[in-house]
Design an enzyme around this catalytic site. Structure first.
Site, PDB file in Angstrom:
ATOM      1  N   LYS A  29       0.819  -1.223   0.000  1.00  0.00           N
ATOM      2  CA  LYS A  29       0.000   0.000   0.000  1.00  0.00           C
ATOM      3  C   LYS A  29       0.849   1.267   0.000  1.00  0.00           C
ATOM      4  O   LYS A  29       0.603   2.190  -0.779  1.00  0.00           O
ATOM      5  CB  LYS A  29      -0.920   0.014   1.233  1.00  0.00           C
ATOM      6  N   THR A  30       1.823   1.325   0.898  1.00  0.00           N
ATOM      7  CA  THR A  30       2.619   2.542   1.022  1.00  0.00           C
ATOM      8  C   THR A  30       3.384   2.825  -0.266  1.00  0.00           C
ATOM      9  O   THR A  30       3.419   3.969  -0.745  1.00  0.00           O
ATOM     10  CB  THR A  30       3.593   2.422   2.207  1.00  0.00           C
TER      11      THR A  30
ATOM     12  N   GLU B 226      -3.630   5.979   1.480  1.00  0.00           N
ATOM     13  CA  GLU B 226      -3.420   4.590   1.850  1.00  0.00           C
ATOM     14  C   GLU B 226      -4.602   4.138   2.708  1.00  0.00           C
ATOM     15  O   GLU B 226      -4.972   4.809   3.670  1.00  0.00           O
ATOM     16  CB  GLU B 226      -2.113   4.468   2.626  1.00  0.00           C
TER      17      GLU B 226
END
Length: 460
Positions: free
Chosen positions: A113-114, A157
């Site tokens: 995600k990051t 995110e």
């Protein structure tokens, strides 16, 4: 939220929201357990930040108290807010409110995600679109995990760990993968699927879901949500039935050349980070940006301007011919992906790892798989478990991972004394090696110490 107070303001998610609100003109205050570069960056923006938690930290006139799931019920600032009738707002509700007036793009999945959120933030900014964003990690300098932009796009995110991503209503959502993790909150894979299905149900009517065509859990989720009214599904990956198909990923040291087929046309671009999984993250970012109307060729070129995010295979330095790289990987899938990427980039050099397990619950459930992942390295040092928000579980220690790694044929050493780990690793390394500090805890602090030790060895 004209005067919000953040409990744990220095955290990755909380600090980003505090920054955006401060830039928007809110009177931000907060507390954290310790001083940090992030805290200093917030103070420079005008936020009032106290170190330590106390009821007196909550200023008069506070309009809301913002908390994350990591804040315990007995926190004195939380208790004070309730006594004084100050509204308590979860971090996810605050983020949802910030996203509400923008075209929201939310990035979800068990892993990646990051990185993917960062890729979108950097590439959209490179195109002059000035997006707002909230990321679970710094792009470079402390405080670079969030930005209040003038453009219409907000990239965020979306965290599944506590089901907080159910609060968002994005126009476009990315789901990179779906696996069982966060064992304190999810008892089974079925609960994971149900949670992600709820998230998909929050996508705005006429919106787009970008989802992996390769990951088994993602494919299962796609089958479950297929046919929903008002939802466009775009699959990405190497699978033959992918809407956006990855034709090839060719490694060139610490970069990769990616070839994709999109809308019947071939597109070739460079990703300036190593590894197939990072390349696939970039393709997901590409598909999501295109869904928002960004021209594919322009976005593909802009993705090449992304050079990584702190703690995601970040080169910390080189000394005595040894490169030290920092990895946030803490789940077996992430560990495997990063080790495979570094193995490819290492060439004839060895890959060494110092790994710090994160959370007792995760270690209890996944120790065997973590040990198997470490077998991909030439040698490893395993530290004690970083507890974060958890209390110890009887019988659950890093020895479970060490034993599993040895069963998998790995060369592994226990590093129970954190203070002596840099010397241990410096003595283990030799010119040409790549050494990873791996884990979601404070293992990242060892990188500079290892480099200093290596430099000292070289001088002698």
């Amino acid at each position: 939220m004209h005067a919000p107070h953040f409990v744990g303001i220095g955290g990755a998610g909380m600090s980003g929201l505090a920054k955006i609100l401060a830039v928007r003109g809110a009177r931000v205050s907060g507390s954290d357990s310790k001083e940090s570069e992030t805290v200093l960056a917030l103070r420079e923006l005008g936020a009032t930040v106290q170190v330590g938690h106390a009821a007196s930290n909550v200023p008069d006139g506070t309009s809301s108290l913002v908390v994350s799931s990591a804040i315990r019920e007995d926190n004195p600032e939380l208790a004070a807010a309730r006594e004084r009738g100050i509204p308590v707002v979860h971090r996810s509700d605050a983020l949802a409110a910030l996203m509400g007036s923008r075209r929201a793009l939310a990035v979800a999945g068990t892993h990646g995600k990051t990185t993917t959120t960062s890729m979108l933030a950097v590439s959209l900014a490179a195109l002059g679109l000035d997006p707002s964003y909230a990321i679970g990690g710094d792009l470079d300098a402390p405080g670079s995990n969030a930005h209040h932009g003038t453009g219409e796009i907000f990239v965020a995110e979306a965290d599944e760990s506590d089901r907080s991503f159910h609060k968002y209503a994005p126009e476009v959502a990315i789901i990179l993968n779906v696996e069982l993790d966060h064992h304190a909150n999810y008892a089974s894979m079925e609960e994971i699927y149900e949670s992600f299905e709820t998230f998909v149900g929050r996508i705005q009517p006429g919106g787009t879901l970008v989802v992996s065509a390769d990951h088994p859990g993602a494919r299962e989720l796609t089958a479950r949500v297929a046919g929903r009214d008002g939802l466009r599904v775009v699959t990405v990956g190497a699978a033959e039935d992918a809407t956006v198909r990855v034709r090839s990923v060719v490694a060139h040291g610490m970069t990769s050349e990616v070839t994709v087929e999109l809308d019947g046309a071939e597109l070739i671009f460079t990703v300036s980070v190593p590894g197939r999984h990072y390349a696939h993250n970039a393709v997901a970012a590409l598909a999501a940006g295109v869904a928002l109307g960004v021209p594919a060729e322009e976005l593909a070129k802009a993705l090449g301007s992304y050079t990584g995010v702190r703690r995601r295979l970040q080169l910390k330095g080189e000394a005595a011919g040894v490169q030290v790289i920092d990895s946030y990987a803490h789940h077996p899938t992430e560990m495997t992906a990063d080790l495979e990427a570094i193995r490819e980039a290492a060439g004839p050099g060895r890959v060494l790892v110092v790994f710090q397990p994160h959370l007792f619950s995760r270690t209890q459930q996944l120790a065997e798989e973590m040990g198997q992942a470490l077998a991909l390295a030439d040698a490893s040092v395993v530290l004690d478990i970083y507890p974060a928000r958890e209390d110890p579980i009887p019988g659950v220690t890093s020895e479970l991972i060490i034993e599993a790694a040895r069963r998998a044929g790995a060369e592994v050493t226990a590093g129970h004394d954190f203070a002596t780990a840099p010397a241990l690793l410096a003595d283990l390394a030799r010119p040409g090696d790549l050494l990873l500090t791996m884990g979601a805890g404070d293992v990242t602090n060892l990188g500079p110490e290892i480099l200093e030790r290596l430099a000292g060895v070289a001088v002698r």
